[in-house]
Scaffold this active site. Structure first.
Site, PDB file in Angstrom:
ATOM      1  N   ASP A 146     -26.545 -16.754  60.797  1.00 27.85           N
ATOM      2  CA  ASP A 146     -27.313 -17.653  59.916  1.00 27.85           C
ATOM      3  C   ASP A 146     -26.855 -19.089  60.158  1.00 27.85           C
ATOM      4  OD1 ASP A 146     -28.248 -15.369  58.746  1.00 27.85           O
ATOM      5  OD2 ASP A 146     -27.093 -15.563  56.885  1.00 27.85           O
ATOM      6  N   ILE A 147     -27.817 -20.017  60.188  1.00 25.56           N
ATOM      7  CA  ILE A 147     -27.440 -21.423  60.364  1.00 25.56           C
ATOM      8  C   ILE A 147     -26.542 -21.862  59.210  1.00 25.56           C
ATOM      9  CG2 ILE A 147     -28.349 -23.784  60.300  1.00 25.56           C
ATOM     10  CD1 ILE A 147     -30.735 -22.809  61.883  1.00 25.56           C
ATOM     11  N   LYS A 222     -16.542   3.307  72.440  1.00 30.79           N
ATOM     12  CA  LYS A 222     -17.430   2.329  73.064  1.00 30.79           C
ATOM     13  C   LYS A 222     -17.399   0.997  72.297  1.00 30.79           C
ATOM     14  CE  LYS A 222     -22.277   2.625  74.251  1.00 30.79           C
ATOM     15  NZ  LYS A 222     -23.320   3.658  74.197  1.00 30.79           N
ATOM     16  N   CYS A 382     -27.236 -10.251  23.540  1.00 28.89           N
ATOM     17  CA  CYS A 382     -27.672 -11.655  23.642  1.00 28.89           C
ATOM     18  C   CYS A 382     -29.130 -11.780  23.171  1.00 28.89           C
ATOM     19  CB  CYS A 382     -27.448 -12.171  25.056  1.00 28.89           C
ATOM     20  SG  CYS A 382     -27.288 -13.962  25.119  1.00 28.89           S
ATOM     21  N   GLY A 384     -31.242  -9.568  23.081  1.00 30.27           N
ATOM     22  CA  GLY A 384     -31.495  -8.349  22.308  1.00 30.27           C
ATOM     23  C   GLY A 384     -30.988  -8.457  20.875  1.00 30.27           C
ATOM     24  N   MET A 385     -29.938  -9.275  20.675  1.00 25.71           N
ATOM     25  CA  MET A 385     -29.454  -9.516  19.309  1.00 25.71           C
ATOM     26  C   MET A 385     -30.392 -10.501  18.604  1.00 25.71           C
ATOM     27  SD  MET A 385     -26.847 -12.207  18.092  1.00 25.71           S
ATOM     28  CE  MET A 385     -25.989 -12.334  16.538  1.00 25.71           C
ATOM     29  N   GLU A 406     -37.079 -20.969  21.659  1.00 26.80           N
ATOM     30  CA  GLU A 406     -37.123 -20.802  23.120  1.00 26.80           C
ATOM     31  C   GLU A 406     -38.563 -20.571  23.585  1.00 26.80           C
ATOM     32  OE1 GLU A 406     -34.548 -17.673  24.594  1.00 26.80           O
ATOM     33  OE2 GLU A 406     -34.976 -18.179  26.677  1.00 26.80           O
ATOM     34  N   HIS A 516     -21.852 -11.056  26.179  1.00 30.00           N
ATOM     35  CA  HIS A 516     -22.168 -10.055  27.198  1.00 30.00           C
ATOM     36  C   HIS A 516     -20.971  -9.123  27.437  1.00 30.00           C
ATOM     37  CE1 HIS A 516     -26.066 -11.603  28.512  1.00 30.00           C
ATOM     38  NE2 HIS A 516     -25.578 -12.775  28.161  1.00 30.00           N
ATOM     39  N   GLU A 518     -20.854  -6.311  28.728  1.00 27.23           N
ATOM     40  CA  GLU A 518     -20.923  -5.575  29.998  1.00 27.23           C
ATOM     41  C   GLU A 518     -20.098  -6.237  31.099  1.00 27.23           C
ATOM     42  OE1 GLU A 518     -23.305  -7.402  28.655  1.00 27.23           O
ATOM     43  OE2 GLU A 518     -24.668  -8.299  30.113  1.00 27.23           O
TER      44      GLU A 518
HETATM   45  N1  GLN Z   1     -32.419 -16.926  26.280  1.00 23.81           N
HETATM   46  C1  GLN Z   1     -31.453 -16.697  25.257  1.00 23.81           C
HETATM   47  C2  GLN Z   1     -30.536 -17.878  25.074  1.00 23.81           C
HETATM   48  O1  GLN Z   1     -30.376 -18.698  25.945  1.00 23.81           O
HETATM   49  C3  GLN Z   1     -30.637 -15.462  25.539  1.00 23.81           C
HETATM   50  C4  GLN Z   1     -29.751 -15.619  26.721  1.00 23.81           C
HETATM   51  C5  GLN Z   1     -29.221 -14.297  27.212  1.00 23.81           C
HETATM   52  O2  GLN Z   1     -29.732 -13.252  26.833  1.00 23.81           O
HETATM   53  N2  GLN Z   1     -28.221 -14.340  28.079  1.00 23.81           N
HETATM   54  O3  GLN Z   1     -29.909 -17.990  24.055  1.00 23.81           O
END
Ligand code: GLN
Length: 544
Positions: A146-147, A222, A382, A384-385, A406, A516, A518
């Site tokens: 890759d360049i 080889k 996030c 989801g909360m 948002e 997060h 995870e």
């Molecule tokens: N978009 C949302 C925020 O910025 C949630 C971000 C996320 O889920 N990481 O607060």
């Protein structure tokens, strides 16, 4: 002084260099060495934070708030060593540093050039913060030829000379494809790829050959002959049944011993792989299985949810069950004829992961309602909360306009832009319309948990530190009304201003977290929230 292992890839991309680096790190660790693993990315973005998950997969966030390549997640999951900003650099960041310096006049009239200025900066990055480790593994993103990656190759070449004898080696990961019509493995692409490297002045010490079929001795010989490496240093890397068996597999092929030999170190005994054998045993011999529905946005690309996928599997390892993940596109639930119940009824638990933007938000809110009403375990991460709070306001408090800013202006901003917060560096301030890159609330922040809450019981503690990546936050003005409906704010920032966790004590398992979790889960140390969530799914599976 630390020894350096540079890892490049040839022939094609997606060879699993990141996993290879992570696994080698784990093997050296299992031999008692201290390791750091880092990544050079040749693209021109300053970091992957502004890239779409479809372009780049998940953005992995470190404790110190860096938005990094997802390979750093592999490194952490395999070695347990917390990554830092210093462990991931892009060509964009290198140029940014150089150009800022040039504008300040720091180069005192010199012409600023790729060699030496860019290569010097790359070398500085490779050497930074490495005093306390035995080995530094540096993976170079992209494919040889890759360049974009040329300055990195040149920097490695220079470093190899400057570090001196036995201080650095190069592992080249290649593909040995199987041609079905001929019934043969082909070594030519590997030969070409190594020739490309040597034309840049770099001679690999070890070749890790990815192949779908075992590499016959004759082909190994080889490759060794044409590529100028010892035959023992041509290591076959067969496709693994699961990623956590890779360290043991590479050890069986002699990788760690060859690496030590290349440094002139005689291997003492064997690495202690107990932890990896235990993980493989749990993975291979589950005592049951659960099905988790992840209602998300970037479900077409698994890499977009890499750490989430792994953390759910870790939760399964903790409970000795196999975790089947159903990735469901939230937009499906926005069609008038979508039968949400039919899609979600087979799930033993539902998770809504992190996301940005309004697309799919209504489908997620509908899924959360289903989980709440049907008493199916729900985990909101996030976004989801945030949506769990919007769902509660709309359907339990009776405010149909409840939304997040948002998605645009709203009379009921249950989720609003965070305009200021306290960080270790002091008060942070943001306003609408500012820069998007690197300006979110990023990295590790502490939270305080209510002593009698479900989460305090799960964590076994009333404080936590978790990694964040968000720009919006649940609005405290709605706290009392939400709590009156049974959605309790059980975790808050230490100053009490930012909601970090919500939960429903009257539900079998309903937790929303602003961070997060995870990102910190490891196969040998499953995150308590994921272990508990999967445990709840196991209970649910016995009910249905
Ligand atoms: N978009 C949302 C925020 O910025 C949630 C971000 C996320 O889920 N990481 O607060």
């Amino acid at each position: 002084m630390a020894r350096f292992i540079f890892i490049t890839g040839g022939v094609v991309s997606s060879l699993g260099k990141g996993l290879m680096a992570a696994s080698l790190g784990a093997l050296l660790q299992a031999r008692g060495y201290k390791v750091r693993t880092r990544k050079f990315d040749p693209y021109l973005n300053v970091d992957p934070g502004t890239m779409s998950p479809y372009q780049h997969g998940e953005v992995y966030v470190t404790d110190d708030g860096a938005e990094t390549d997802l390979d750093l997640g592999h490194y952490e999951r395999f070695t347990g060593v917390s990554s830092r900003q210093a462990d991931n650099v892009t060509q964009g960041r290198i140029y940014q540093t150089i150009i800022q310096r040039e504008r300040r006049g720091d180069y005192l009239g010199a012409t600023v050039q790729v060699i030496p200025h860019v290569t010097d900066e790359i070398k500085k990055f490779a050497l930074a913060e490495t005093d306390d480790v035995d080995f530094v593994l540096c993976e170079i993103g992209g494919t040889v030829g890759d360049i974009e990656s040329l300055p990195f190759m040149e920097a490695i070449r220079q470093l190899h000379n400057e570090l001196g004898r036995n201080q650095s080696i190069l592992i080249h990961v290649t593909l040995v494809p199987y041609i079905a019509a001929a019934g043969e493995l082909k070594t030519k692409p590997t030969q070409h790829s190594v020739r490309e490297l040597t034309s840049l002045g770099i001679q690999p010490d070890i070749l890790l050959c990815r192949c779908e079929h075992p590499l016959p001795e004759s082909e190994r010989a080889k490759i060794a002959l044409f590529c100028n490496v010892r035959k023992e240093a041509v290591i076959q890397a067969l496709d693994a049944p699961n990623i956590y068996s890779v360290p043991a597999q590479y050890h069986a092929e002699g990788l760690d011993e060859e690496v030590l030999r290349a440094f002139g170190i005689e291997a003492q005994g064997l690495p202690d792989l107990t932890r990896w054998f235990d993980i493989m045993d749990r993975y291979d011999n589950p005592e049951g299985e659960v099905t988790i529905g992840v209602v998300g946005k970037y479900v077409g690309l698994q890499d977009a949810y890499k750490s989430l996928n792994e953390a759910l599997i870790h939760g399964g390892l903790a409970n000795r069950v196999k975790v089947n993940i159903h990735w469901i596109d939230a937009e499906l639930f926005e069609q008038p004829d979508s039968d949400i119940a039919a899609r979600l009824e087979p799930m033993h638990a539902i998770l809504v992961p992190g996301a940005f933007g309004s697309r799919g938000a209504e489908g997620k809110i509908a899924s959360i309602r289903f989980a709440r009403e049907r008493r199916v375990p729900y985990f909101g991460i996030c976004f989801g909360m945030q949506m769990a709070c919007v769902e509660g306001m709309r359907n339990l408090v009776g405010v149909p306009d409840a939304s997040s800013t948002e998605f645009g202006p709203t009379p009921e901003p249950v989720v609003g832009l965070i305009t200021e917060w306290m960080s270790a560096e002091g008060l942070q301030k943001r306003e609408a319309g500012g820069d998007l890159g690197g300006t979110m609330r990023l990295g590790a922040y502490e939270a305080k948990l209510s002593p009698n809450s479900h989460v305090a019981q799960i964590y076994g503690s009333t404080t936590l530190s978790e990694r964040h990546r968000h720009r919006w936050e649940v609005n405290m003005r709605y706290k009392d009304r939400l709590e009156n409906t049974g959605l309790i704010f059980s975790g808050m920032s230490p100053d009490g201003t930012l909601p970090e966790i919500v939960e429903r004590p009257d539900h079998p398992w309903f937790v929303g977290v602003q961070f997060h979790p995870e990102l910190k889960s490891k196969p040998f140390e499953p995150h308590p929230l994921f272990a508990s969530f999967i445990e709840a799914a196991v209970k649910q599976s016995r009910l249905v």
